[in-house]
Every structure is written in structure tokens, then in C-alpha cells.
Design a protein around this motif. Structure first.
Motif, PDB file in Angstrom:
ATOM      1  N   ASN A   1       0.881  -1.206  -0.193  1.00 16.82           N
ATOM      2  CA  ASN A   1       0.123  -0.120  -0.121  1.00 16.82           C
ATOM      3  C   ASN A   1       0.949   1.291  -0.018  1.00 16.82           C
ATOM      4  O   ASN A   1       0.605   1.860  -0.743  1.00 16.82           O
ATOM      5  CB  ASN A   1      -0.938  -0.123   1.014  1.00 16.82           C
ATOM      6  CG  ASN A   1      -1.931   1.185   1.076  1.00 16.82           C
ATOM      7  OD1 ASN A   1      -1.549   2.101   1.689  1.00 16.82           O
ATOM      8  ND2 ASN A   1      -3.033   0.977   0.627  1.00 16.82           N
ATOM      9  N   HIS A   2       2.081   1.477   0.964  1.00 21.63           N
ATOM     10  CA  HIS A   2       2.692   2.445   0.989  1.00 21.63           C
ATOM     11  C   HIS A   2       4.088   2.179   1.526  1.00 21.63           C
ATOM     12  O   HIS A   2       4.240   1.261   2.341  1.00 21.63           O
ATOM     13  CB  HIS A   2       1.998   3.613   1.557  1.00 21.63           C
ATOM     14  CG  HIS A   2       1.628   3.398   3.004  1.00 21.63           C
ATOM     15  ND1 HIS A   2       0.216   3.038   3.355  1.00 21.63           N
ATOM     16  CD2 HIS A   2       2.464   3.690   4.336  1.00 21.63           C
ATOM     17  CE1 HIS A   2       0.449   2.962   4.690  1.00 21.63           C
ATOM     18  NE2 HIS A   2       1.635   3.325   5.241  1.00 21.63           N
ATOM     19  N   VAL A   3       5.053   3.093   1.432  1.00 19.17           N
ATOM     20  CA  VAL A   3       6.361   2.958   2.212  1.00 19.17           C
ATOM     21  C   VAL A   3       6.233   4.187   3.155  1.00 19.17           C
ATOM     22  O   VAL A   3       5.952   5.440   2.570  1.00 19.17           O
ATOM     23  CB  VAL A   3       7.663   3.182   1.265  1.00 19.17           C
ATOM     24  CG1 VAL A   3       8.770   3.082   2.092  1.00 19.17           C
ATOM     25  CG2 VAL A   3       7.524   1.854   0.308  1.00 19.17           C
TER      26      VAL A   3
ATOM     27  N   ILE B   1       4.002   7.073  -1.091  1.00 21.06           N
ATOM     28  CA  ILE B   1       4.893   7.345  -0.079  1.00 21.06           C
ATOM     29  C   ILE B   1       4.177   8.024   0.988  1.00 21.06           C
ATOM     30  O   ILE B   1       3.355   9.032   0.545  1.00 21.06           O
ATOM     31  CB  ILE B   1       6.141   8.314  -0.643  1.00 21.06           C
ATOM     32  CG1 ILE B   1       6.688   7.544  -1.671  1.00 21.06           C
ATOM     33  CG2 ILE B   1       7.044   8.606   0.644  1.00 21.06           C
ATOM     34  CD1 ILE B   1       7.448   6.329  -1.471  1.00 21.06           C
ATOM     35  N   GLU B   2       4.278   7.723   2.127  1.00 23.02           N
ATOM     36  CA  GLU B   2       3.398   8.339   3.330  1.00 23.02           C
ATOM     37  C   GLU B   2       4.466   9.010   3.917  1.00 23.02           C
ATOM     38  O   GLU B   2       5.694   8.468   4.755  1.00 23.02           O
ATOM     39  CB  GLU B   2       2.969   7.207   4.368  1.00 23.02           C
ATOM     40  CG  GLU B   2       2.434   8.014   5.576  1.00 23.02           C
ATOM     41  CD  GLU B   2       1.721   6.757   6.435  1.00 23.02           C
ATOM     42  OE1 GLU B   2       2.613   5.664   6.762  1.00 23.02           O
ATOM     43  OE2 GLU B   2       0.888   7.212   7.392  1.00 23.02           O
ATOM     44  N   LEU B   3       4.653  10.377   4.093  1.00 24.67           N
ATOM     45  CA  LEU B   3       5.744  11.141   4.753  1.00 24.67           C
ATOM     46  C   LEU B   3       5.051  11.481   6.179  1.00 24.67           C
ATOM     47  O   LEU B   3       3.829  11.785   6.206  1.00 24.67           O
ATOM     48  CB  LEU B   3       5.808  12.533   4.117  1.00 24.67           C
ATOM     49  CG  LEU B   3       6.296  12.527   2.642  1.00 24.67           C
ATOM     50  CD1 LEU B   3       5.964  13.895   2.013  1.00 24.67           C
ATOM     51  CD2 LEU B   3       7.615  11.956   2.492  1.00 24.67           C
TER      52      LEU B   3
ATOM     53  N   HIS C   1      10.886   4.626   7.079  1.00 27.01           N
ATOM     54  CA  HIS C   1      10.369   3.897   8.572  1.00 27.01           C
ATOM     55  C   HIS C   1       9.616   2.629   8.692  1.00 27.01           C
ATOM     56  O   HIS C   1       9.946   1.904   9.444  1.00 27.01           O
ATOM     57  CB  HIS C   1       9.492   5.400   9.115  1.00 27.01           C
ATOM     58  CG  HIS C   1       8.956   5.266  10.287  1.00 27.01           C
ATOM     59  ND1 HIS C   1       7.556   4.650  10.810  1.00 27.01           N
ATOM     60  CD2 HIS C   1       9.530   5.396  11.637  1.00 27.01           C
ATOM     61  CE1 HIS C   1       7.694   4.666  11.836  1.00 27.01           C
ATOM     62  NE2 HIS C   1       8.740   5.165  12.474  1.00 27.01           N
ATOM     63  N   HIS C   2       8.727   2.573   7.701  1.00 27.77           N
ATOM     64  CA  HIS C   2       8.193   1.224   7.603  1.00 27.77           C
ATOM     65  C   HIS C   2       7.523   0.952   6.280  1.00 27.77           C
ATOM     66  O   HIS C   2       7.586   2.185   5.333  1.00 27.77           O
ATOM     67  CB  HIS C   2       6.834   1.052   8.728  1.00 27.77           C
ATOM     68  CG  HIS C   2       5.742   2.343   8.363  1.00 27.77           C
ATOM     69  ND1 HIS C   2       5.688   3.543   8.537  1.00 27.77           N
ATOM     70  CD2 HIS C   2       4.689   2.044   7.672  1.00 27.77           C
ATOM     71  CE1 HIS C   2       4.733   4.157   8.230  1.00 27.77           C
ATOM     72  NE2 HIS C   2       4.028   3.224   7.457  1.00 27.77           N
ATOM     73  N   VAL C   3       7.019  -0.131   6.003  1.00 21.46           N
ATOM     74  CA  VAL C   3       6.469  -0.551   4.759  1.00 21.46           C
ATOM     75  C   VAL C   3       4.953  -1.131   5.172  1.00 21.46           C
ATOM     76  O   VAL C   3       4.923  -1.564   6.322  1.00 21.46           O
ATOM     77  CB  VAL C   3       6.971  -1.599   3.863  1.00 21.46           C
ATOM     78  CG1 VAL C   3       8.482  -1.267   3.407  1.00 21.46           C
ATOM     79  CG2 VAL C   3       7.126  -2.985   4.723  1.00 21.46           C
TER      80      VAL C   3
ATOM     81  N   THR D   1       6.732  -3.116  10.133  1.00 22.76           N
ATOM     82  CA  THR D   1       5.714  -3.549   9.035  1.00 22.76           C
ATOM     83  C   THR D   1       4.397  -3.117   9.530  1.00 22.76           C
ATOM     84  O   THR D   1       3.953  -3.701  10.545  1.00 22.76           O
ATOM     85  CB  THR D   1       6.013  -5.105   8.802  1.00 22.76           C
ATOM     86  OG1 THR D   1       7.262  -5.485   8.377  1.00 22.76           O
ATOM     87  CG2 THR D   1       4.968  -5.510   7.762  1.00 22.76           C
ATOM     88  N   GLU D   2       3.885  -2.735   8.700  1.00 25.08           N
ATOM     89  CA  GLU D   2       2.387  -2.348   8.969  1.00 25.08           C
ATOM     90  C   GLU D   2       1.607  -3.078   8.101  1.00 25.08           C
ATOM     91  O   GLU D   2       1.693  -3.087   6.899  1.00 25.08           O
ATOM     92  CB  GLU D   2       2.107  -0.661   8.537  1.00 25.08           C
ATOM     93  CG  GLU D   2       0.709  -0.177   8.704  1.00 25.08           C
ATOM     94  CD  GLU D   2       0.292   1.493   8.313  1.00 25.08           C
ATOM     95  OE1 GLU D   2       1.499   2.035   7.988  1.00 25.08           O
ATOM     96  OE2 GLU D   2      -0.567   1.715   8.679  1.00 25.08           O
ATOM     97  N   ILE D   3       0.256  -3.531   8.695  1.00 17.58           N
ATOM     98  CA  ILE D   3      -0.531  -4.274   8.031  1.00 17.58           C
ATOM     99  C   ILE D   3      -2.005  -3.462   8.209  1.00 17.58           C
ATOM    100  O   ILE D   3      -2.325  -3.101   9.177  1.00 17.58           O
ATOM    101  CB  ILE D   3      -0.766  -5.566   8.983  1.00 17.58           C
ATOM    102  CG1 ILE D   3       0.482  -6.598   8.594  1.00 17.58           C
ATOM    103  CG2 ILE D   3      -1.838  -6.558   7.857  1.00 17.58           C
ATOM    104  CD1 ILE D   3       1.129  -6.883   7.432  1.00 17.58           C
TER     105      ILE D   3
HETATM  106 CO    CO Z   1       1.833   3.845   7.125  1.00 12.23          CO
END
Ligand code: CO
Length: 139
Positions: free
Chosen positions: A7-9, A55-57, A80-82, A129-131
């Protein structure tokens, strides 16, 4: 569990404004979403669209921001996370717990308005890791 799309980085930054300028002017990004304050999570976020993901800033909001320590170690910001999508957040939580991965906190509403949780980087090959439950409507 079937792994869904990336979904995003997540990219931590000391300044969303400066990072947006970078993605727009240096990287050629054409679509930048409106920045949002998420006070309950101690962050301000802004999504930059890429053709196949986002990209999530993430900028700290308030004194107790969960990304303050990351920025203290990485003053320029950095990856920071994926975040990966899954069809069912509760099934995914049970799956990862059964695999011995530490789920950080309870599932909660994320920046896309669907349920999310994070997995401990020490159980994820060093990657926070974000789910995220896939949005029900089409992208
Ligand atoms: Co996120």
C-alpha cells in the motif's frame, strides 16, 4: 493469509513541506494529497502518489510523537516502515501471532480510514511492518 499489495512506504521527515518539494521537484511526483494531523497518533502525514503505490510522509506532531526517537537517530529522516494490505485485519492479526510475530498494540484506524496494526521489526527481518485492511471500495 495471502499477502496483498504494497500500500505504501512510510518515510519519516522533519518537514513534510520540504519532503513534498523533494518528491515533486526532484522525483517528479505529480499527485500530492492533503496533509493530515493525526493527534491521537502523534503524527502529521501526507501521501504522495506513485503509479503503483504511495509514499507516506510522516512528521512528528507534539512532544510525545512516536517518531521523535527515529528522527533523533536519523535527523534527515528516512525509510520508517512498509505497509501491506490484507483482506481481513483480525485474521491477519491471528496469523502473525500464530507465527510468533509481536503485534504492537491493538488494531486501530489508520491514515486511510481502515484498520491497521504494526509488527515488531525484530520479528520482521528488521523492517517495521504495517498491516492494513484493504479499503472496501476500489482504489
Ligand atoms: Co503507514
Amino acid at each position: 493469509m495471502k499477502l496483498g499489495r504494497l500500500n505504501h512506504v512510510g518515510v519519516a521527515t522533519p518537514s513534510i513541506e520540504a519532503s513534498v518539494a523533494h518528491y515533486r521537484d526532484v522525483m517528479g511526483a505529480e499527485v500530492v494529497r492533503e496533509a493530515l494531523n493525526l493527534p491521537a497518533q502523534g503524527v502529521r502525514v501526507c501521501f504522495v502518489d506513485t503509479p503503483n503505490s504511495q509514499i507516506e510522509l510522516i512528521e512528528p506532531l507534539g512532544d510525545a510523537s512516536p517518531i521523535a526517537a527515529f528522527l533523533a537517530k536519523n535527523p534527515l529522516g528516512g525509510q520508517h516502515h512498509v505497509c501491506f494490505e490484507v483482506p481481513d485485519i483480525n485474521a491477519a492479526k491471528a496469523w502473525f501471532e500464530a507465527k510468533g510475530a509481536r503485534v504492537l498494540g491493538e488494531p486501530r484506524i489508520g491514515a486511510h480510514g481502515t484498520m491497521i496494526f504494526f509488527l515488531h521489526p525484530k520479528d520482521m527481518g528488521g523492517v517495521l511492518t504495517e498491516i492494513m485492511e484493504s479499503p472496501k471500495q476500489a482504489h
